[in-house]
Design a protein around this motif. Structure first.
Motif, short mmCIF file in Angstrom:
data_model
loop_
_atom_site.label_atom_id
_atom_site.label_comp_id
_atom_site.label_asym_id
_atom_site.label_seq_id
_atom_site.Cartn_x
_atom_site.Cartn_y
_atom_site.Cartn_z
N ILE A 76 35.33 28.64 41.85
CA ILE A 76 35.57 30.02 41.41
C ILE A 76 36.83 30.55 42.07
O ILE A 76 37.68 31.19 41.43
CB ILE A 76 34.37 30.93 41.77
CG1 ILE A 76 33.14 30.54 40.94
CG2 ILE A 76 34.72 32.40 41.56
CD1 ILE A 76 33.25 30.87 39.47
N SER A 77 37.00 30.27 43.36
CA SER A 77 38.17 30.76 44.10
C SER A 77 39.47 30.22 43.51
O SER A 77 40.44 30.96 43.33
CB SER A 77 38.04 30.37 45.57
OG SER A 77 39.19 30.75 46.29
N ARG A 80 40.18 31.78 39.86
CA ARG A 80 39.84 33.20 39.78
C ARG A 80 40.62 33.97 38.70
O ARG A 80 40.19 35.03 38.26
CB ARG A 80 40.04 33.87 41.15
CG ARG A 80 41.47 33.87 41.64
CD ARG A 80 41.58 34.51 43.01
NE ARG A 80 41.01 33.64 44.05
CZ ARG A 80 40.97 33.97 45.34
NH1 ARG A 80 41.43 35.15 45.73
NH2 ARG A 80 40.47 33.14 46.22
N LEU A 86 36.18 30.52 34.50
CA LEU A 86 35.13 31.22 35.25
C LEU A 86 33.82 31.24 34.45
O LEU A 86 32.75 31.01 35.01
CB LEU A 86 35.57 32.66 35.56
CG LEU A 86 36.68 32.85 36.59
CD1 LEU A 86 36.99 34.33 36.77
CD2 LEU A 86 36.30 32.23 37.94
N VAL A 146 35.30 35.19 43.90
CA VAL A 146 36.32 36.16 43.46
C VAL A 146 36.59 37.20 44.54
O VAL A 146 37.35 38.15 44.34
CB VAL A 146 35.90 36.87 42.15
CG1 VAL A 146 35.82 35.87 41.01
CG2 VAL A 146 34.57 37.62 42.32
N SER A 278 36.11 31.14 51.40
CA SER A 278 36.90 31.18 50.17
C SER A 278 38.40 31.19 50.46
O SER A 278 39.16 30.40 49.91
CB SER A 278 36.50 32.40 49.34
OG SER A 278 37.29 32.50 48.18
#
Length: 420
Positions: A76-77, A80, A86, A146, A278
């Protein structure tokens, strides 16, 4: 130096940490409110039963999480800014969790039907499984990726407020201890559901877009990693179950009092790990040397802060146990246990920091092997020490295990440390 301090104080990272930390404070504060009350109303023996249910749920939560809180957060990071990616990561993880939740409940039913120990505690386990449902819904892993810490804080606060209110309103008699874990799960289910709906609406995700092939691939690809996380969870949460099995619920309740205090620090350290993971991944991915420098700075400062808190807790250990309403008959004994156990959070802080680096550098295979070895040693060791010794020796053994893990990690990352 002054300019650097001013720059840091104005940085978004500090603001995010304060917001995230504020939400996590209630995770740390809620046991301080609830545990003394439960001991007073329900007794230390029933606290041991509550602890068994919680530990059981927390171990199985790892199966539900699968790889979402490590590999999912990282994916996800790194994606983003790509809404399509996503959505794919989000739906794939959640449909995987549906499959996993089904298997977990089948496993729980089989344990209750065929194993007398679990059959005797069937109602506790079933009520505690509400914690597992809450974790299935929990979208914190997405918010971490995120870096939306406001919503993580909101969910934490709401879930614990509901939990605390239910405990003080409905737990009035000794037999009401059975409801404690049900309320813990119920509060989280409500809060996590609101967070999940927020993500779906904000990013306009469609749950109809099911990629069965992607779900199968995730379940297959991340299986070995999840097994290692399951072993890690067993190492963290099985102690009270083993102590209950070999020594009874009263001794398990004593252990839980000390563990609850240690877990205040563990909760904070895990919070720090999740908050910083993250952007440590992001920085190391961009520039290895710079990322390692950031990793070193933030973790050293954090460990120093934890050390100061541990010293204060040691100096006021008598007052801490008085607050937890420990009986006079076992007060001195538990004070000795606590003073030994307070070394554990510092060691956990070091091992978590090194694990963060292992994950950031994609050394997952090494982590898996180390975790499985340490967990087997931990479970066997605690079983032996419970059978032949007292809780003091159990806590000393836990210190040995955490030290051994740090030693193993340090050998693995020795070439990396030279680059810092």
């Amino acid at each position: 130096m002054l300019n650097k301090i001013k720059s840091y104080l104005k940085s978004n990272k500090l603001k995010d940490f304060i917001i995230y930390g504020f939400g996590q404070v209630i995770n740390i504060a809620s046991p301080l409110l609830i545990t003394p009350y439960l001991i007073y109303v329900c007794g230390i023996e029933n606290l041991g039963v509550i602890a068994i249910g919680q530990s059981f749920a927390y171990i199985l939560n790892v199966i539900i999480d699968y790889s979402s809180y490590i590999l999912g957060v990282k994916n996800i990071s790194l994606n983003r800014d790509d809404n399509s990616s996503l959505e794919h990561i989000f739906t794939t993880n959640y449909y995987s969790k549906v499959v996993l939740l089904t298997f977990v409940y089948l496993f729980i039913l089989l344990l209750i039907i065929f194993i007398p120990y679990f059959n005797n505690n069937a109602l506790v386990l079933l009520y505690s499984s509400s914690i597992i449902i809450a974790q299935f819904i929990n979208p914190t892993w997405f918010f971490q990726g995120v870096e939306n810490f406001k919503w993580i804080s909101f969910m934490n606060i709401l879930s614990k407020v509901i939990f605390i209110a239910c405990i003080f309103i409905f737990v009035r008699e000794k037999s009401d201890f059975i409801l404690a874990n049900l309320f813990l799960g119920l509060g989280a289910i409500i809060a996590n559901s609101i967070g999940l709906l927020k993500i779906i609406n904000k990013y306009n995700f469609s749950l109809k877009r099911l990629d069965i092939a992607a779900v199968k691939e995730l379940l297959k690809k991340d299986l070995s990693f999840t097994i290692s996380q399951l072993f890690f969870s067993i190492r963290n949460y099985s102690s009270v179950i083993l102590i209950s099995y070999f020594s009874g619920n009263y001794i398990a309740g004593q252990f839980k009092v000390i563990e609850q205090i240690v877990n205040l620090f563990r909760t904070y350290l895990q919070m720090f790990f999740k908050f910083s993971y993250s952007f440590v991944c992001f920085e190391i991915d961009k520039n290895l040397k710079r990322g390692l420098g950031i990793w070193k700075k933030i973790n050293l400062l954090n460990l120093f802060f934890v050390f100061l808190l541990l010293v204060l807790t040691y100096l006021f250990s008598k007052e801490v146990l008085t607050f937890f309403k420990v009986d006079k008959d076992i007060f001195i004994q538990l004070q000795n246990y606590l003073q030994i156990a307070l070394i554990l959070p510092l060691l956990i802080g070091v091992s978590l920091a090194i694990e963060q680096l292992l994950f950031s550098l994609n050394k997952n295979k090494v982590y898996i092997k180390s975790t499985i070895f340490i967990t087997i040693l931990n479970v066997v060791g605690i079983a032996v020490f419970c059978a032949f010794y007292n809780l003091k020796e159990v806590f000393l053994f836990l210190l040995f295990i955490e030290s051994l893990l740090i030693f193993i990690y340090s050998i693995i990352l020795k070439p990396t440390f030279k680059k810092i």
